[in-house]
Design a protein around this motif. Sequence first.
Motif, mmCIF file in Angstrom:
data_model
loop_
_atom_site.group_PDB
_atom_site.id
_atom_site.type_symbol
_atom_site.label_atom_id
_atom_site.label_comp_id
_atom_site.label_asym_id
_atom_site.label_seq_id
_atom_site.Cartn_x
_atom_site.Cartn_y
_atom_site.Cartn_z
ATOM 1 N N UNK A 200 88.352 26.742 -13.511
ATOM 2 C CA UNK A 200 88.924 27.658 -14.488
ATOM 3 C C UNK A 200 90.004 28.462 -13.783
ATOM 4 N N UNK A 201 90.897 29.049 -14.563
ATOM 5 C CA UNK A 201 91.919 29.917 -13.987
ATOM 6 C C UNK A 201 91.329 31.308 -13.768
ATOM 7 N N UNK A 202 91.969 32.139 -12.926
ATOM 8 C CA UNK A 202 91.471 33.498 -12.720
ATOM 9 C C UNK A 202 91.348 34.290 -14.014
ATOM 10 N N UNK A 203 92.375 34.215 -14.851
ATOM 11 C CA UNK A 203 92.360 34.953 -16.110
ATOM 12 C C UNK A 203 91.242 34.507 -17.027
ATOM 13 N N UNK A 204 91.050 33.190 -17.127
ATOM 14 C CA UNK A 204 89.973 32.656 -17.967
ATOM 15 C C UNK A 204 88.611 33.124 -17.468
ATOM 16 N N UNK A 205 88.409 33.060 -16.157
ATOM 17 C CA UNK A 205 87.107 33.401 -15.583
ATOM 18 C C UNK A 205 86.733 34.860 -15.835
ATOM 19 N N UNK A 206 87.648 35.782 -15.552
ATOM 20 C CA UNK A 206 87.304 37.198 -15.725
ATOM 21 C C UNK A 206 87.208 37.569 -17.198
ATOM 22 N N UNK A 207 88.008 36.926 -18.034
ATOM 23 C CA UNK A 207 87.932 37.203 -19.469
ATOM 24 C C UNK A 207 86.579 36.777 -20.033
ATOM 25 N N UNK A 208 86.007 35.736 -19.449
ATOM 26 C CA UNK A 208 84.699 35.249 -19.883
ATOM 27 C C UNK A 208 83.554 36.090 -19.327
ATOM 28 N N UNK A 209 83.854 36.885 -18.292
ATOM 29 C CA UNK A 209 82.828 37.770 -17.751
ATOM 30 C C UNK A 209 82.518 37.628 -16.278
ATOM 31 N N UNK A 210 83.263 36.798 -15.556
ATOM 32 C CA UNK A 210 83.017 36.657 -14.120
ATOM 33 C C UNK A 210 83.211 37.994 -13.419
ATOM 34 N N UNK A 211 82.272 38.316 -12.534
ATOM 35 C CA UNK A 211 82.360 39.557 -11.770
ATOM 36 C C UNK A 211 83.154 39.382 -10.484
ATOM 37 N N UNK A 212 83.081 38.177 -9.928
ATOM 38 C CA UNK A 212 83.807 37.845 -8.702
ATOM 39 C C UNK A 212 84.300 36.415 -8.825
ATOM 40 N N UNK A 213 85.534 36.168 -8.373
ATOM 41 C CA UNK A 213 86.077 34.811 -8.401
ATOM 42 C C UNK A 213 86.447 34.403 -6.976
#
Length: 243
Positions: A200-213
């Motif tokens: 996933x892209x950084x933006x997609x991951x954090x938008x979905x709820x990732x706390x750390x990428x």
Amino acid sequence: MQKQGKDYIVFPLDFSSLKQAKEYVKLLDGNVGMFKIGLELFIDQGPSIIQMVKQNSDAKIFLDLKLHDISATVQRAMGRVANLGVDLVTVHCSSSMAMLERAVAGGNGKTNVLGVTLLTDNDAATVEAAGFKDEFVKDTDLLVMHRAKMAYAAGCKGVVCSGKEVQQIKTVFGKKFLAVTPGIRPAWSLLENDDQKRVTTPGQAVALGSDLIVIGRPIRDANDPVRAAQNVIKEIEAALNLS
């Protein structure tokens, strides 16, 4: 204090030498929230690599050892890890609930445990070859959620999962249960033959709820690693409307 874009970024120190690792710690200090120390570097340098990071950066430390052994051994190992002063350490969820519980006990509240659900270079074919039930082969998300449930019940701080599973994990286990996402690739860095299967892209991951990428090669291999990290920060902040 509001979490900033850089605080989401975990940069893996996937280097074969202390010199290279130190160069990148100094270079990226202030542009990432955490440095991840993996097996290669830890085996080569031992606990001294942790001290090097602390001496050269204010970033947190993620020790990615993916512990997997009998429960008593893992508990003792976690006790040693806790004394090193790292923030996170990984343990495989593919073992027993007892092992996860003993890992948490070994951390003694000093070091938090992350359960590894399914490695991001694994796909349905890999799961099938490992002999899992058809239901897990047809839908690997079910396997991820099954293992996340184990980690949650055992008292782990969170899990390592792909960005595609983050939303469901947050819905089921709550916002405080960390979702740490590897296999991150900005759109400008995607490769045709990438070894990561579930990206996933950084933006997609954090938008979905990732706390750390966890993002390595797109930053490490860039002509200007600092600018690459800052571009990732901008993408994260745009996704979260922090800019």
